[in-house]
Design an enzyme around this catalytic site. Structure first.
Site, mmCIF file in Angstrom:
data_model
loop_
_atom_site.group_PDB
_atom_site.id
_atom_site.type_symbol
_atom_site.label_atom_id
_atom_site.label_comp_id
_atom_site.label_asym_id
_atom_site.label_seq_id
_atom_site.Cartn_x
_atom_site.Cartn_y
_atom_site.Cartn_z
ATOM 1 N N GLY A 1 0.810 -1.216 0.000
ATOM 2 C CA GLY A 1 0.000 0.000 0.000
ATOM 3 C C GLY A 1 0.844 1.269 0.000
ATOM 4 O O GLY A 1 0.392 2.318 -0.471
ATOM 5 N N GLU B 1 1.882 1.746 -3.507
ATOM 6 C CA GLU B 1 0.655 2.152 -4.209
ATOM 7 C C GLU B 1 0.308 3.611 -3.917
ATOM 8 O O GLU B 1 -0.096 4.355 -4.815
ATOM 9 C CB GLU B 1 -0.495 1.219 -3.820
#
Ligand code: DAK
Length: 258
Positions: A111, A114
């Site tokens: 994440g 990301e």
């Protein structure tokens, strides 16, 4: 909302958001998503904002992923809902009208990688490490990693990173085009600010529409070339384009912000 999870500093319209969970290497929990969502929706129409830097607290991590401890008990429905919610927050960043720069100061995993990829520009400290280690957890990426990594570095290398879970260092990230600058560790935010200050001298409407146009390239529902000629018409009719062209003819610097 817990305001200590993302520290917000406003320096004359340049905002720095610091994800502040250093004990968990700034892992993204629900509270962090709430704070990011609140900031980007609150400033959606804010034309005074000149740019945003996202970084992590401490010197070890930008963000070491989604908070693994938080999602271990999710079922399929809950997992898909959480993934969609996270994607929506990252789309808010990607579609934000002012430039957003990730200052990557250490681990940017899952994440975290990301999140950095949803920003418009990435600057890495020399200690940065990028990876998508979801397969180690028996997962696929949930916050856009399978899409944006391919967009940024191409299918072959993206698949290798996604399938092996191998991390890459800052220099390799630069070589692949995942980041645009590598600086001495600790200087990421300063470099990000330098980039934002330069962009802030340009026409704000032109900057905003350029972000939307580049995003349009990856949006299968939009004809990017059509949008480009429409936006060209929009910008050429604007006050800022009058100022930009007048400044050129008068051999002076354009002043777009009073
Ligand atoms: N989540 C929660 N805590 C984390 C964390 C994470 N992602 N990463 C690190 N921490 C915590 C550690 O548990 C440790 O806490 P204590 O044990 O001290 O309480 C503390 O941060 C320091 O970490 P380490 O002791 O492990 O530090 P090291 O220097 O030894 O190692 C490391 C650093 C970055 C190599 C290591 O911490 C590590 O491998 N971390 C996990 C990296 C990772 O696998 N991240 C997750 C990637 S997958 C989803 C949507 C999206 C996702 C998942 C689901 N849904 C919608 C359901 C995305 C998933 C990912 O991001």
């Amino acid at each position: 909302m817990d305001n200590s999870l993302v520290l917000i500093e406003n320096n004359d319209g340049f905002y720095t958001l610091t994800i502040n969970r250093p004990d968990a290497l700034n892992a993204l929990n629900k509270g962090v998503f709430d704070a990011l969502e609140a900031f980007f929706s609150e400033h959606k129409e804010d034309r005074d904002i000149k740019g945003v830097i996202i970084t992590g607290a401490g010197s070890k991590a930008f963000v070491a992923g989604a908070d693994i401890k938080e999602f271990s008990s999710l079922d399929a429905k809950g997992g898909a809902a959480l993934s969609k919610r996270g994607q929506d927050v990252f789309f808010m960043i990607e579609r934000f009208h002012a430039p957003v720069v990730a200052a990557v100061n250490g681990f940017a995993l899952g994440g975290g990688c990301e999140l950095s990829m949803s920003c418009h520009i990435r600057v890495a400290g020399s200690n940065a490490k990028f990876g998508q280690p979801e397969v180690n957890l028996g997962l696929v990426p949930g916050y856009g990693g399978s899409q944006r990594l391919v967009q940024l570095i191409g299918k072959g290398k993206a698949l290798e990173m996604l399938l092996t879970a191998d991390m890459i260092g800052a220099e390799e990230a630069l070589r692949l085009g995942l980041v645009t600058h590598v600086v001495e560790s600790g200087q990421e935010t300063a470099k990000a600010m330098e980039i934002l200050q330069k962009i802030a001298t340009k026409g704000p409407l032109a900057v905003q529409q350029t972000i939307h146009l580049v995003n349009a390239y990856f949006d299968k529902t939009v004809d990017g070339f059509k949008k480009e000629y429409e936006d060209f018409g929009l910008t050429i009719g604007s006050e800022e384009s009058k100022e930009g062209t007048a400044a050129f003819i008068e051999k002076r610097k354009a002043v777009f912000r009073k």
